[in-house]
Design a protein around this motif. Structure first.
Motif, PDB file in Angstrom:
ATOM      1  N   GLY A 136       0.827  -1.192   0.000  1.00 16.17           N
ATOM      2  CA  GLY A 136       0.000   0.000   0.000  1.00 16.17           C
ATOM      3  C   GLY A 136       0.861   1.240   0.000  1.00 16.17           C
ATOM      4  O   GLY A 136       2.090   1.161  -0.030  1.00 16.17           O
ATOM      5  N   SER A 137       0.233   2.391   0.034  1.00 19.10           N
ATOM      6  CA  SER A 137       0.976   3.649  -0.027  1.00 19.10           C
ATOM      7  C   SER A 137       1.388   4.155   1.349  1.00 19.10           C
ATOM      8  O   SER A 137       2.286   4.993   1.454  1.00 19.10           O
ATOM      9  CB  SER A 137       0.136   4.723  -0.728  1.00 19.10           C
ATOM     10  OG  SER A 137      -1.065   4.968   0.000  1.00 19.10           O
ATOM     11  N   LYS A 138       0.759   3.653   2.408  1.00 20.23           N
ATOM     12  CA  LYS A 138       1.034   4.144   3.754  1.00 20.23           C
ATOM     13  C   LYS A 138       1.848   3.115   4.538  1.00 20.23           C
ATOM     14  O   LYS A 138       1.508   1.932   4.561  1.00 20.23           O
ATOM     15  CB  LYS A 138      -0.272   4.444   4.487  1.00 20.23           C
ATOM     16  CG  LYS A 138      -1.090   5.546   3.836  1.00 20.23           C
ATOM     17  CD  LYS A 138      -2.396   5.782   4.578  1.00 20.23           C
ATOM     18  CE  LYS A 138      -3.205   6.879   3.904  1.00 20.23           C
ATOM     19  NZ  LYS A 138      -4.510   7.107   4.593  1.00 20.23           N
ATOM     20  N   GLY A 163      -3.870   2.425  -8.310  1.00 20.32           N
ATOM     21  CA  GLY A 163      -2.495   1.964  -8.218  1.00 20.32           C
ATOM     22  C   GLY A 163      -2.203   1.014  -7.073  1.00 20.32           C
ATOM     23  O   GLY A 163      -2.839  -0.033  -6.928  1.00 20.32           O
ATOM     24  N   ILE A 164      -1.234   1.379  -6.227  1.00 21.66           N
ATOM     25  CA  ILE A 164      -0.773   0.496  -5.157  1.00 21.66           C
ATOM     26  C   ILE A 164      -1.797   0.381  -4.031  1.00 21.66           C
ATOM     27  O   ILE A 164      -1.649  -0.473  -3.154  1.00 21.66           O
ATOM     28  CB  ILE A 164       0.594   0.980  -4.616  1.00 21.66           C
ATOM     29  CG1 ILE A 164       1.314  -0.148  -3.843  1.00 21.66           C
ATOM     30  CG2 ILE A 164       0.439   2.226  -3.760  1.00 21.66           C
ATOM     31  CD1 ILE A 164       1.718  -1.316  -4.684  1.00 21.66           C
ATOM     32  N   ASP A 165      -2.824   1.195  -4.034  1.00 25.81           N
ATOM     33  CA  ASP A 165      -3.896   1.065  -3.045  1.00 25.81           C
ATOM     34  C   ASP A 165      -5.133   0.386  -3.635  1.00 25.81           C
ATOM     35  O   ASP A 165      -6.212   0.428  -3.035  1.00 25.81           O
ATOM     36  CB  ASP A 165      -4.264   2.432  -2.462  1.00 25.81           C
ATOM     37  CG  ASP A 165      -3.238   2.913  -1.451  1.00 25.81           C
ATOM     38  OD1 ASP A 165      -2.770   2.074  -0.664  1.00 25.81           O
ATOM     39  OD2 ASP A 165      -2.890   4.109  -1.463  1.00 25.81           O
ATOM     40  N   ASN A 166      -4.941  -0.263  -4.780  1.00 23.83           N
ATOM     41  CA  ASN A 166      -6.010  -1.101  -5.307  1.00 23.83           C
ATOM     42  C   ASN A 166      -6.299  -2.213  -4.300  1.00 23.83           C
ATOM     43  O   ASN A 166      -5.379  -2.792  -3.718  1.00 23.83           O
ATOM     44  CB  ASN A 166      -5.579  -1.707  -6.647  1.00 23.83           C
ATOM     45  CG  ASN A 166      -6.667  -2.516  -7.296  1.00 23.83           C
ATOM     46  OD1 ASN A 166      -6.906  -3.659  -6.931  1.00 23.83           O
ATOM     47  ND2 ASN A 166      -7.345  -1.924  -8.267  1.00 23.83           N
ATOM     48  N   PRO A 167      -7.575  -2.521  -4.041  1.00 22.34           N
ATOM     49  CA  PRO A 167      -7.908  -3.547  -3.037  1.00 22.34           C
ATOM     50  C   PRO A 167      -7.288  -4.914  -3.295  1.00 22.34           C
ATOM     51  O   PRO A 167      -7.126  -5.703  -2.355  1.00 22.34           O
ATOM     52  CB  PRO A 167      -9.435  -3.616  -3.107  1.00 22.34           C
ATOM     53  CG  PRO A 167      -9.849  -2.273  -3.602  1.00 22.34           C
ATOM     54  CD  PRO A 167      -8.779  -1.858  -4.569  1.00 22.34           C
ATOM     55  N   MET A 168      -6.897  -5.206  -4.546  1.00 18.84           N
ATOM     56  CA  MET A 168      -6.289  -6.502  -4.828  1.00 18.84           C
ATOM     57  C   MET A 168      -4.914  -6.627  -4.183  1.00 18.84           C
ATOM     58  O   MET A 168      -4.495  -7.735  -3.821  1.00 18.84           O
ATOM     59  CB  MET A 168      -6.148  -6.717  -6.344  1.00 18.84           C
ATOM     60  CG  MET A 168      -7.407  -6.466  -7.143  1.00 18.84           C
ATOM     61  SD  MET A 168      -8.778  -7.564  -6.719  1.00 18.84           S
ATOM     62  CE  MET A 168      -8.409  -8.992  -7.734  1.00 18.84           C
TER      63      MET A 168
END
Length: 341
Positions: free
Chosen positions: A222-224, A252-257
C-alpha cells in the motif's frame, strides 16, 4: 519485494540452484526488476530466476505421494497430488494451492513448489490441486486472478453430476468437499485472499463452500507505511513489481487486490470461509502488513477462527529453499495441521 538487497527476491538469488543470469545486453531495457526479470522495449522478457521444472511421479520415494499434470481449460493447468491411501475409497481434504513468485516467475512444476506441495500433501493427508496461472508481464493482471478463479470453479464443479467439465478421477473419488481449503504463498497468498473474497459474492458451482484459507508471507502492499515500514519503503521493489504486473490497476498500489485494508477495499468480513491461518516470517518486509491483516479480520468481527503464526529470525518464504530445517518443518506442520484438523 523488500526495498533492500537483503530481502525477498535477493533470498532467491542466494539460494536458487538453477539461476539464469544471462540476459540480452544488446536490447534496450524497458523495466529492470533485477534480480528477478527484465522486460525489454520489444516486449520480450528475461526471467533471471526461474528454477528448473521437475516431472510428476507415480509415487515419490520419500513421501509415497503420487502426482500428475492435468489440463483444466485452454489457458489453465495444474499439478495434482494424492497422498498414499489407507483405503482405496478414502476421502481427503481438498486444497487448491496458488504458488508465489511475484506473479512473474515460477510454476507448480518447478523444484521448489513441487517439493513443497508433495511434502504438504503427505503431512496433511490432503488432495492438492496446484494451479498454473498465466504470468505477467506477458499476461497482465487481472489475468492471473481470472485463471485462478477458473481453477476453483473447475474443482467445485466435480460435485455436480452432469457438469460440463472433464472430471478428474482423483478429485471425484477422493475429494471431500466438506473440507475445501484455499492457500498460497507470496503472490499466491494474494491470489488466495482475493479468490476467497470473490467467493463471498459469487457462489461456487454446486453451492460448494470453502472451509479454510491459509496465507503464507502474503504479498500485500500500500501507499502508507505500517509498523516498522518507512515512507521510502512503500515506493521500492514491491511497488515497482505491482506497477509492472498491473499498470492499469485503479488507484495503483492502493487497489484492493494488493491492499486489502485500503479505504475503499471490500470488508474482510466478506471472506467466504470459517477458518483463517496467516503465516509470516519475522524479517519479511510484508510481515507488518500481514499482521495488520490478521488483526483487522479479528477486529471487524468476522465470524470465524483466526490463527497467526510468526516465525522468528526468518525472511520471505524461507521454507521453500530448504524444507528440512527445524523452522521450515515447524511451519509446514502448522499448515498441515490446519488442513487436516
Amino acid at each position: 519485494m523488500d526495498q533492500k538487497p537483503s530481502s525477498i527476491f535477493t533470498t532467491y538469488k542466494h539460494k536458487i540452484m538453477n539461476t539464469v543470469m544471462a540476459s540480452n545486453t544488446t536490447k534496450e531495457v524497458l523495466i529492470d526488476l533485477s534480480p528477478v526479470i527484465k522486460v525489454y522495449k520489444d516486449r520480450t522478457v528475461d526471467r533471471l530466476m526461474d528454477t528448473a521444472n521437475v516431472p510428476p511421479s507415480p509415487e515419490d520415494p520419500a513421501t509415497g505421494v503420487a502426482s500428475k499434470d492435468i489440463v483444466i481449460s485452454t489457458e489453465v493447468r495444474a499439478r495434482l497430488y494424492l497422498p498414499k491411501l489407507t483405503d482405496p475409497n478414502q476421502k481427503l481434504p481438498v486444497l487448491i494451492y496458488y504458488h508465489g513468485g511475484g506473479f512473474v516467475i515460477e510454476s507448480p512444476y518447478c523444484l521448489f513448489y513441487h517439493r513443497l506441495t508433495d511434502i504438504l500433501a503427505s503431512q496433511a493427508k490432503a488432495l492438492i490441486i496446484s494451479v498454473e496461472y498465466r504470468l505477467a508481464p506477458e499476461h497482465l493482471l487481472p489475468i492471473a486472478y481470472e485463471d485462478s478463479w477458473t481453477a476453483l470453479q473447475w474443482v467445485a464443479s466435480h460435485v455436480i453430476a452432469n457438469a460440463s467439465i472433464e472430471k478428474d478421477p482423483w478429485v471425484t473419488k477422493h475429494g471431500d468437499f466438506g473440507k475445501l481449503y484455499i492457500g498460497g504463498d507470496s503472490a499466491g497468498a494474494n491470489i488466495a485472499h482475493n479468490i476467497v473474497l470473490r467467493a463471498g459474492v459469487e457462489p461456487l458451482p454446486g453451492d460448494v463452500k470453502i472451509l479454510g484459507l491459509f496465507l503464507s508471507c502474503p504479498y500485500f502492499w500500500g501507499s502508507k507505511p505500517v509498523g516498522s515500514q518507512s515512507k521510502e519503503d512503500m515506493t521500492g521493489f514491491a511497488y515497482k513489481v505491482w506497477k509492472c504486473i498491473y499498470p492499469s490497476a485503479p488507484v495503483g498500489i492502493d487497489n484492493p487486490m494488493i491492499n486489502p485494508m485500503a479505504e475503499d477495499a471490500p470488508s474482510l468480513s466478506g471472506l467466504a470461509c470459517s477458518r483463517l491461518l496467516v503465516c509470516l516470517a519475522e524479517k519479511d518486509a510484508f510481515t507488518p502488513i500481514g499482521i495488520l491483516y490478521a488483526e483487522t479480520v479479528k477486529k471487524i468481527g468476522w465470524n470465524g477462527e483466526v490463527q497467526l503464526v510468526v516465525v522468528g529470525g526468518e525472511d520471505h518464504c524461507f521454507y521453500l529453499f530448504d524444507p528440512h530445517t527445524e523452522k521450515a518443518k515447524y511451519l509446514n506442520k502448522q499448515i498441515a495441521s490446519f488442513i487436516s484438523r
